[in-house]
Design a protein around this motif. Sequence first.
Motif, short mmCIF file in Angstrom:
data_model
loop_
_atom_site.label_atom_id
_atom_site.label_comp_id
_atom_site.label_asym_id
_atom_site.label_seq_id
_atom_site.Cartn_x
_atom_site.Cartn_y
_atom_site.Cartn_z
N TRP A 1 3.00 5.16 32.92
CA TRP A 1 3.72 3.81 32.01
C TRP A 1 2.88 3.31 31.32
CZ3 TRP A 1 8.76 3.98 32.79
CH2 TRP A 1 9.28 4.81 34.15
N ASP B 1 13.11 -1.55 32.09
CA ASP B 1 12.28 -1.89 33.50
C ASP B 1 13.35 -2.01 34.59
OD1 ASP B 1 9.93 -2.07 32.08
OD2 ASP B 1 10.26 -4.32 31.51
N SER C 1 11.36 -3.17 28.65
CA SER C 1 11.03 -1.72 29.06
C SER C 1 9.77 -1.48 28.81
CB SER C 1 11.91 -0.98 27.74
OG SER C 1 11.55 -0.87 26.37
N HIS C 2 9.40 0.06 29.35
CA HIS C 2 8.13 0.64 29.02
C HIS C 2 8.40 1.95 28.74
CE1 HIS C 2 6.55 -2.72 31.74
NE2 HIS C 2 5.46 -2.09 31.69
N ALA D 1 6.44 -0.71 22.97
CA ALA D 1 7.88 -0.61 23.77
C ALA D 1 8.51 -1.98 23.62
CB ALA D 1 7.44 -0.44 25.12
N ARG E 1 4.70 -0.44 36.55
CA ARG E 1 5.25 -0.84 35.36
C ARG E 1 4.80 -2.54 35.40
NH1 ARG E 1 11.25 1.31 34.82
NH2 ARG E 1 10.96 1.62 36.97
N THR F 1 2.58 0.29 27.57
CA THR F 1 3.46 -0.52 26.57
C THR F 1 3.20 -0.33 25.33
OG1 THR F 1 1.36 -2.05 26.95
CG2 THR F 1 3.32 -2.34 28.59
N THR G 1 11.67 5.73 26.18
CA THR G 1 11.86 4.53 26.46
C THR G 1 12.67 4.25 27.66
OG1 THR G 1 11.55 3.89 24.17
CG2 THR G 1 12.52 2.14 25.63
#
Length: 230
Positions: A79, A195, A92-93, A88, A229, A81, A192
């Motif tokens: 995961w 979360d 979302s991550h 991102a 995350r 960013t 993408t």
Amino acid sequence: MSLRSPSLLALSALLALAGCSGGGSGETASDATTAEATASTSPSGPAYSTYEDYPGEEMVYTDGRDSYRLRVKAVETAWLTELAGRPASVGSHFLAVYVVATGEAADRGVEEAYLNASSLGLRFGTGDDCKRDAIGARDESMEEICHDNATMTTHLADVPYEEWGTYEWEEAWFAGIPLDTGETAAGVVVFTVADTSDATGPIELCGGGESVLMDYENCIAVPAPTGERA
């Protein structure tokens, strides 16, 4: 002239040997044994080198051109960013899938090897759990199971496994690299993922197979992402 007895000479020699073996370090035989055992069991990182060394299932991939095909393995995921200078979006991550690739043919290289984001997809769940026929128009409830094409891919590069997490990957824009016969290159396929999506189940990477731009029957298992995350 004085004479020493043989027994006295032997005793002196034994004392001298005992002093040398101690070396002034204060280390006992037990300490030395423990140190050796620790060294022999200390974990060491994997020493991947050639394509065959890497773990993971294999996909024979193409982006629709018949001029080349690649053997691709999904080695690990994480995961993130941000990657390749691209963040991102909020909420979302990035699910980064680290892959290795080599030419399909064992007796020749590849003139221009790259991974096309438009011909790589990710899905959570397997089989009928994911209805890929409705790409781009699937029901909103499917968002927790499936994600469409990759957000981006990086240039393939000769990067040692140990440096994948720190290497400054560059986003690929339909440009590839030549691969010599048997040469292995690494890259990242980035998706993408919201979360709110549950990404704990089986994950598959799907890509173009034969001469098809996207083939959702041409899929390989992807390791679960490392870390949480944030």
